[in-house]
Each structure stands twice: as C-alpha cells, then as structure tokens.
Scaffold this active site. Sequence first.
Site, PDB file in Angstrom:
ATOM      1  N   GLY A   1      -6.374  20.942  -3.713  1.00 15.41           N
ATOM      2  CA  GLY A   1      -5.160  20.856  -2.895  1.00 15.41           C
ATOM      3  C   GLY A   1      -4.959  22.072  -2.011  1.00 15.41           C
TER       4      GLY A   1
ATOM      5  N   ASP B   1      -6.378  15.088  -5.953  1.00 10.29           N
ATOM      6  CA  ASP B   1      -6.139  13.692  -5.549  1.00 10.29           C
ATOM      7  C   ASP B   1      -7.403  13.121  -4.931  1.00 10.29           C
ATOM      8  OD1 ASP B   1      -5.046  11.326  -4.621  1.00 10.29           O
ATOM      9  OD2 ASP B   1      -4.023  12.246  -2.919  1.00 10.29           O
ATOM     10  N   MET B   2      -7.962  12.110  -5.536  1.00  6.14           N
ATOM     11  CA  MET B   2      -9.225  11.566  -4.994  1.00  6.14           C
ATOM     12  C   MET B   2      -9.350  10.067  -5.213  1.00  6.14           C
ATOM     13  SD  MET B   2     -12.099  12.097  -7.837  1.00  6.14           S
ATOM     14  CE  MET B   2     -11.969  11.033  -9.257  1.00  6.14           C
ATOM     15  N   ALA B   3     -10.053   9.422  -4.278  1.00  7.98           N
ATOM     16  CA  ALA B   3     -10.488   8.050  -4.483  1.00  7.98           C
ATOM     17  C   ALA B   3     -11.631   8.111  -5.498  1.00  7.98           C
ATOM     18  CB  ALA B   3     -10.982   7.476  -3.165  1.00  7.98           C
TER      19      ALA B   3
ATOM     20  N   SER C   1      -6.335  -0.617  -5.491  1.00  6.34           N
ATOM     21  CA  SER C   1      -6.507  -0.953  -4.078  1.00  6.34           C
ATOM     22  C   SER C   1      -7.482  -2.127  -4.005  1.00  6.34           C
ATOM     23  CB  SER C   1      -6.954   0.258  -3.264  1.00  6.34           C
ATOM     24  OG  SER C   1      -8.297   0.543  -3.495  1.00  6.34           O
TER      25      SER C   1
ATOM     26  N   LYS D   1     -20.099   6.888 -14.312  1.00  8.32           N
ATOM     27  CA  LYS D   1     -18.877   7.622 -14.694  1.00  8.32           C
ATOM     28  C   LYS D   1     -17.719   7.285 -13.753  1.00  8.32           C
ATOM     29  CE  LYS D   1     -21.688  11.412 -16.430  1.00  8.32           C
ATOM     30  NZ  LYS D   1     -21.968  12.833 -16.350  1.00  8.32           N
TER      31      LYS D   1
ATOM     32  N   HIS E   1       0.845  -1.202   0.000  1.00  5.02           N
ATOM     33  CA  HIS E   1       0.000   0.000   0.000  1.00  5.02           C
ATOM     34  C   HIS E   1       0.878   1.250   0.000  1.00  5.02           C
ATOM     35  CE1 HIS E   1      -2.775   2.904   2.121  1.00  5.02           C
ATOM     36  NE2 HIS E   1      -3.541   2.442   1.154  1.00  5.02           N
TER      37      HIS E   1
END
Length: 358
Positions: A311, A179-181, A145, A229, A121
């Site tokens: 950010g 930055d995103m899941a 992940s 999406k 990870h």
Amino acid sequence: MENEVIRLGAFELKEKIVKKLSKAGLSEEYAGDIADNLVFADIRGIHSHGAVRVEYYAERISKGGTTLEPKLRFEKTGASTGIFHGDNGAGHMVAKKGMEEAIKLAKESGIGVVGVREMGHSGTLSYYVDMAAREDLVAISVCQSDPMVVPFGGRENYFGTNPIAFAAPTNKKRPIVFDMATTVQAWGKILDARSKNHSIPDTWAVDKEGNATTDPYEVQGLLPIAGAKGYGLMMMVDILSGSLLGLPFGKHVTSMYNDMTEKRNLGQLHIVINPTYFTDLETFKARLSQMIDELHSIPAGNGFSEVLYPGELSEKIAEENQEKGIPIAKSVYEYLESDIIHRNQYDHSTAFAAGSKK
Ligand code: NAI
C-alpha cells in the site's frame, strides 16, 4: 504519456463522476458513494478501478441492472455477525454501508463479520479495509467477480479474479493496506495490450486449448497467481463471499457484461477485528510501525531502489497526485465532459469486453 492525460483535483473529478452517474439515473447520494471509491482508486494510481469504469456503470444504471432505490437492510444474525442486504444497489455504496456495520460490531464485541448480499461491482477493496484501519481496527475483505479464470490445470473459466484486501493501523501517517486480485494480471491489462498491439508474457493467461499464450487476442482465461496456491485462494474467496452468503458460486456468478439489464447478485465478506480485544492497541501499532522501519532498512535487491510495505506505493502516488492533480486518460476525461451517458459499449460483450477482434 503526460500529454495523453488530463490532471484534475479530487473534488473536480468527483463532481464530474457524480454528474454523469446522476444523469444515468442514480441519486446524487449514491453516485457520490461510487465517486468516492473511484477517486480513491485514481488518486492512488489504481486506474483500472477508477473513472475509466464510469461509462460501464452508467450503461448498467440506465439499462436497469442496478437498483436505483434499493431497500437496504442490516440483519443482525449474532453478537458479532450480520448480513447487509443490498437489493442490488450500486456496489460501492452497499459494500461501504456493510463495512460501516462491521466496524460498529467490532467496536461493540471485538469482531464484526458482515456478509454483503446482492450488490453490483464494488471496485477497489482497499477502500473498505482502509475505512476500518483509519479507526484503529484490522480488516479483511473479499469479494466475488465474474468467471474469467481457468482453474489450475484446466482450460475453461470457473472462478473470478476474486480479490483479497487486508489493512491494519500503524503509528505512521498511513495504515498498511494489502489488496490484490488472485490472478497474475487483471483483465484490464489484456485489453491494454490489445489496444497497443503488444504481446503479453506467457504467465498471464491461456488460450482455448489451455496453453499459455502471448497473444492477447487468443486469451480464453486468466491464470491464478502462484499456480495451485492462487487457485486455492480464489476458491476460498468464492466460498466466503458466495456460498457462505447463500449466493451463486464459481461459474454461476453473473458476468459483468453479459446482460446489462440483469442484477448482478454479487457478494462480499468484511471481517473486522478490534485489536484491543487481543492486545494493547498502542503496542500493536508500535510493533507494526517497527516492522515497517525494519523492512525499510533492508537493502534493496538488484533492480529495486527500496523495500516498500503493501500500500505504500499507492500512498506515495496519492501524495504526489494531491499536489499535481489526478491523471485521467484523455478519452475518459472527454467522455466525462461530454453529454453522452454511454455508447452501448458493454452490453453482451465477451468477458474480456471491448476489443475482442484483431
Ligand atoms: P497490484 O498487483 O497492483 O498490487 C497488489 C498488492 O501488492 C498491493 O497491496 C500493492 O500495495 C502491493 N505492491 C505492489 N507493488 C509493491 C512493491 N513494490 N512493494 C510492496 N508491495 C507492493 O493489485 P491488483 O492485483 O492488480 O489489484 C488491483 C485492484 O483491483 C485492487 O484494488 C483490487 O481490490 C481490485 N479488484 C477488484 C475486483 C472486484 O471485482 N471488485 C476484482 C479484482 C480486483
């Protein structure tokens, strides 16, 4: 809330993390690489990927699920491409070394695309794209992940929370870092709701019938952002950081908690673009800075005080924490201070880890 956290300086927090991970068996050098990433996350308020994870890493390190002395190898496969073989070493260290290679390639040839193979990870992806932006480069990073997300319209988990990160340099004191899941919420938020006995919004997750649930204990799988999406985006991430690198894909990706003695074999793809091969660097940075200024000048909508760029909030939090100290949950601080390496909390637990019972 403030009395439930302990504030530490970045150096002190790093020292405590390194000490714990070294005690678990990792070299101080590699423990330092993990610690740098976790402190980067905590200081920016991304606590889901900060020191709270140390005990999990310590358990995996002590049980053999992380290679302590990996045979690291960079294999250049073309003018601008390569594979960084991580031999299942600590993910943060391997992903960082992979990004260093991608940065070198982009400086030499205009673009650097590095597939990072076989790693653990790797934490917050902002860390890696930020490395490139600080050198006046544009970067994208994606990684796999473990499968805990239902595909759009489905009721069984298939993909992971597969994050996407992007950064670009500006003339301001900080780069743009998005930055995103690709899920509406991280699983950590479900655990949080369980621990507080709160319900969850019905847009986060589904139960085993595939129905939206507000009960955090009934969660069978997380939902992708924006329906079909987000589902498409997480598939794209899986292809780029899994199959493209000859690694397991979709539901075949190893689970974070299933067997802590097994190596994870995860993948990550870094794409670094050198703006000087496309345009004038200073003009590029000036345009992005103008874009930020124009966004800032847009009046705030109802319920908002200002328009921020991706950010920016994290960087504002980092500035504050630099002065006040980084807030660490008391329970995490007590663990870091203790002699305990780990408490066998994660081995063979469910995808949603601890607290799976009411
Ligand atoms: P998030 O929802 O907190 O933020 C997503 C993005 O939105 C960020 O770029 C943030 O700067 C931006 N943002 C937030 N509020 C904003 C505002 N008011 N105005 C403008 N922009 C705003 O992030 P999420 O999805 O919870 O991810 C958290 C972290 O988890 C990330 O660092 C990600 O890399 C990491 N992650 C890592 C995984 C791994 O396996 N290594 C898996 C999944 C996530």
